[in-house]
Write a protein that holds these residues in place. Structure first.
Motif, PDB file in Angstrom:
ATOM      1  N   ASP A   8       0.800  -1.375   0.028  1.00  0.00           N
ATOM      2  CA  ASP A   8      -0.238  -0.029   0.230  1.00  0.00           C
ATOM      3  C   ASP A   8       0.910   1.228  -0.111  1.00  0.00           C
ATOM      4  O   ASP A   8       0.718   2.229  -0.696  1.00  0.00           O
ATOM      5  N   CYS A   9       1.814   1.369   0.983  1.00  0.00           N
ATOM      6  CA  CYS A   9       2.813   2.426   0.820  1.00  0.00           C
ATOM      7  C   CYS A   9       3.533   2.642  -0.391  1.00  0.00           C
ATOM      8  O   CYS A   9       3.809   3.762  -0.786  1.00  0.00           O
ATOM      9  N   LEU A  10       3.837   1.509  -1.103  1.00  0.00           N
ATOM     10  CA  LEU A  10       4.642   1.404  -2.212  1.00  0.00           C
ATOM     11  C   LEU A  10       3.802   2.083  -3.232  1.00  0.00           C
ATOM     12  O   LEU A  10       4.488   3.016  -3.897  1.00  0.00           O
ATOM     13  N   TYR A  11       2.696   1.661  -3.443  1.00  0.00           N
ATOM     14  CA  TYR A  11       1.653   2.018  -4.362  1.00  0.00           C
ATOM     15  C   TYR A  11       1.593   3.564  -4.132  1.00  0.00           C
ATOM     16  O   TYR A  11       1.523   4.384  -5.401  1.00  0.00           O
ATOM     17  N   LYS A  12       1.297   4.187  -3.276  1.00  0.00           N
ATOM     18  CA  LYS A  12       1.191   5.283  -3.120  1.00  0.00           C
ATOM     19  C   LYS A  12       2.215   6.419  -3.354  1.00  0.00           C
ATOM     20  O   LYS A  12       2.110   7.397  -4.161  1.00  0.00           O
ATOM     21  N   LYS A  13       3.427   5.828  -2.874  1.00  0.00           N
ATOM     22  CA  LYS A  13       4.619   6.542  -3.350  1.00  0.00           C
ATOM     23  C   LYS A  13       4.866   6.446  -4.839  1.00  0.00           C
ATOM     24  O   LYS A  13       5.434   7.636  -5.482  1.00  0.00           O
ATOM     25  N   ILE A  14       4.642   5.315  -5.419  1.00  0.00           N
ATOM     26  CA  ILE A  14       4.793   5.330  -7.042  1.00  0.00           C
ATOM     27  C   ILE A  14       3.996   6.208  -7.837  1.00  0.00           C
ATOM     28  O   ILE A  14       4.325   6.868  -8.584  1.00  0.00           O
ATOM     29  N   PRO A  93       9.815  -5.945   1.499  1.00  0.00           N
ATOM     30  CA  PRO A  93       9.010  -6.310   2.226  1.00  0.00           C
ATOM     31  C   PRO A  93       9.129  -7.817   2.821  1.00  0.00           C
ATOM     32  O   PRO A  93      10.011  -8.367   2.466  1.00  0.00           O
ATOM     33  N   GLU A  94       8.097  -8.123   4.033  1.00  0.00           N
ATOM     34  CA  GLU A  94       8.442  -9.344   4.290  1.00  0.00           C
ATOM     35  C   GLU A  94       7.679 -10.441   3.597  1.00  0.00           C
ATOM     36  O   GLU A  94       6.757  -9.854   2.695  1.00  0.00           O
ATOM     37  N   THR A  95       7.886 -11.659   3.649  1.00  0.00           N
ATOM     38  CA  THR A  95       7.360 -12.711   2.644  1.00  0.00           C
ATOM     39  C   THR A  95       5.844 -12.775   2.866  1.00  0.00           C
ATOM     40  O   THR A  95       5.254 -12.633   1.617  1.00  0.00           O
ATOM     41  N   PRO A  96       4.975 -12.566   3.900  1.00  0.00           N
ATOM     42  CA  PRO A  96       3.571 -12.563   3.885  1.00  0.00           C
ATOM     43  C   PRO A  96       3.067 -11.514   3.060  1.00  0.00           C
ATOM     44  O   PRO A  96       1.705 -11.674   2.531  1.00  0.00           O
ATOM     45  N   GLU A  97       3.757 -10.339   2.916  1.00  0.00           N
ATOM     46  CA  GLU A  97       3.543  -9.209   1.964  1.00  0.00           C
ATOM     47  C   GLU A  97       3.213  -9.647   0.707  1.00  0.00           C
ATOM     48  O   GLU A  97       2.506  -9.047  -0.086  1.00  0.00           O
ATOM     49  N   ILE A  98       4.221 -10.344   0.379  1.00  0.00           N
ATOM     50  CA  ILE A  98       4.328 -10.917  -1.204  1.00  0.00           C
ATOM     51  C   ILE A  98       3.615 -12.252  -1.512  1.00  0.00           C
ATOM     52  O   ILE A  98       2.833 -12.340  -2.559  1.00  0.00           O
ATOM     53  N   TYR A  99       3.495 -12.968  -0.492  1.00  0.00           N
ATOM     54  CA  TYR A  99       2.883 -14.228  -0.597  1.00  0.00           C
ATOM     55  C   TYR A  99       1.971 -14.334   0.703  1.00  0.00           C
ATOM     56  O   TYR A  99       2.166 -15.141   1.383  1.00  0.00           O
ATOM     57  N   PRO A 100       0.757 -13.875   0.751  1.00  0.00           N
ATOM     58  CA  PRO A 100      -0.215 -13.942   1.666  1.00  0.00           C
ATOM     59  C   PRO A 100      -0.699 -15.224   1.916  1.00  0.00           C
ATOM     60  O   PRO A 100      -1.130 -15.571   3.135  1.00  0.00           O
ATOM     61  N   ASN A 101      -0.993 -16.247   1.106  1.00  0.00           N
ATOM     62  CA  ASN A 101      -1.200 -17.399   1.175  1.00  0.00           C
ATOM     63  C   ASN A 101      -0.030 -18.344   0.734  1.00  0.00           C
ATOM     64  O   ASN A 101       1.150 -18.071   0.899  1.00  0.00           O
ATOM     65  N   SER A 102      -0.377 -19.517   0.797  1.00  0.00           N
ATOM     66  CA  SER A 102       0.625 -20.666   0.268  1.00  0.00           C
ATOM     67  C   SER A 102       1.388 -20.539  -0.858  1.00  0.00           C
ATOM     68  O   SER A 102       1.030 -20.252  -1.896  1.00  0.00           O
ATOM     69  N   ILE A 103       2.857 -20.335  -0.917  1.00  0.00           N
ATOM     70  CA  ILE A 103       3.489 -20.061  -2.167  1.00  0.00           C
ATOM     71  C   ILE A 103       3.067 -21.253  -3.093  1.00  0.00           C
ATOM     72  O   ILE A 103       3.196 -20.851  -4.244  1.00  0.00           O
ATOM     73  N   PHE A 138       7.360  -5.971 -11.179  1.00  0.00           N
ATOM     74  CA  PHE A 138       6.861  -4.969 -12.252  1.00  0.00           C
ATOM     75  C   PHE A 138       5.546  -4.517 -12.063  1.00  0.00           C
ATOM     76  O   PHE A 138       5.150  -3.206 -12.419  1.00  0.00           O
ATOM     77  N   ASN A 139       4.580  -5.409 -11.933  1.00  0.00           N
ATOM     78  CA  ASN A 139       3.116  -4.912 -11.559  1.00  0.00           C
ATOM     79  C   ASN A 139       2.929  -3.725 -10.480  1.00  0.00           C
ATOM     80  O   ASN A 139       2.067  -3.018 -10.587  1.00  0.00           O
ATOM     81  N   LEU A 140       3.703  -3.917  -9.603  1.00  0.00           N
ATOM     82  CA  LEU A 140       3.707  -3.139  -8.259  1.00  0.00           C
ATOM     83  C   LEU A 140       4.185  -1.785  -8.643  1.00  0.00           C
ATOM     84  O   LEU A 140       3.776  -0.710  -8.357  1.00  0.00           O
TER      85      LEU A 140
END
Length: 285
Positions: A8-14, A93-103, A138-140
């Motif tokens: 969320d913070c990244l998106y706002k700054k971008i 980011p921490e892992t749960p931020e990128i992969y909120p569910n099972s990898i 790239f998407n983020l």
């Protein structure tokens, strides 16, 4: 330098920078930064108004859980390097931020052929993990430019392929491998080498260069004998050879005398450390 941990913070700054008409350059890393990374950052500064460095040790690209556990985490050192280089954003980011569910159940990006040959054959799933995390970044970030080293040449070619085929409006800019004076390529994994192994490690690049000279001298003839000789030289020096061969620079098909632009790709073990390297060459006839 902004340190950003959440999407969320990244998106706002971008969005803030994009509204100002700034161009964005991304240097994706897994941390443990070295001179090769710094050169990529300097290159990014030449092309983009805003330089973003990501640090994320991506569990999806590790085929070995022990390797993931042992991967060097040096966030404080990395932070100080990036602060000195005056980058604009560090996304960590921490892992749960990128992969909120099972990898294992996560949607992924795969380049079918290129991801399953050579290094991909030895490390199943590795390149799928790479392309998935790069695609997410790239998407983020939606960068105008993204910067990669050529030491991981197969990875670079895979990223270029999926960017082209999935129509990402991003220019991929690569940089030749940065080396120590003895020829050893800078790599985060060099930290795993003990003193004796550090002395032996440059022999890999020397062998690649010597092999290319022989191939060019023989005009591509007696290739199998030349490659076998190189492998035996490495084995006698204490390396365990996984990959050492000549490939087409654009397709990574095996060598053919019809190919003018070629590359030797090498992956070897020295003790418990996997080293990769490569060198391009042109066969004129």
């Amino acid at each position: 330098m902004y340190i950003i941990k959440t999407i969320d913070c990244l998106y706002k700054k971008i969005q803030f920078f994009k509204k100002k008409g700034k161009t964005l350059g991304l240097v994706p890393t897994m941390g443990n930064l070295h001179k090769g990374h710094i050169e990529l950052i300097l290159l990014a500064k030449k092309h983009a108004d805003i330089v973003i460095v990501s640090i994320f040790i991506n569990p999806m690209q590790f085929d070995n859980t022990l390797d993931l556990k042992n991967y060097p985490q040096t966030f404080l050192e990395d932070y100080l390097i990036l602060k000195k280089e005056k980058i604009d954003i560090l996304f960590a980011p921490e892992t749960p931020e990128i992969y909120p569910n099972s990898i294992n159940m996560h949607t992924y990006i795969e380049v079918p052929k290129l991801s399953k040959i050579i290094e991909g054959k030895s490390r199943p799933g590795h390149f799928t993990g790479v392309t998935t995390i790069i695609g997410k970044l790239f998407n983020l970030i939606q960068p105008n430019f993204a910067f990669f080293g050529e030491k991981d040449y197969q990875q670079l070619l895979i990223i270029k392929t999926f960017v082209k085929e999935l129509n990402y409006p991003i220019k991929i800019i690569s940089m030749p491998t940065i080396r120590l004076k003895n020829g050893l390529a800078f790599s985060s994994r060099n930290r795993y080498l003990n003193n004796l192994e550090l002395k032996k490690a440059p022999f890999l690049y020397k062998t690649i260069k010597k092999t290319i000279n022989i191939i060019i001298k023989n005009n591509g003839n007696k290739l199998h004998e030349t490659i076998d000789f190189a492998k035996q030289s490495l084995i006698q020096k204490g390396f365990l050879v996984d990959i050492f061969n000549v490939y087409n620079l654009k397709t990574l098909n095996f060598f053919s005398k019809k190919n003018k632009k070629n590359i030797i790709l090498a992956s070897v073990w020295l003790g418990n450390t996997r080293l990769i390297d490569n060198e391009k060459f042109i066969l004129l006839n």
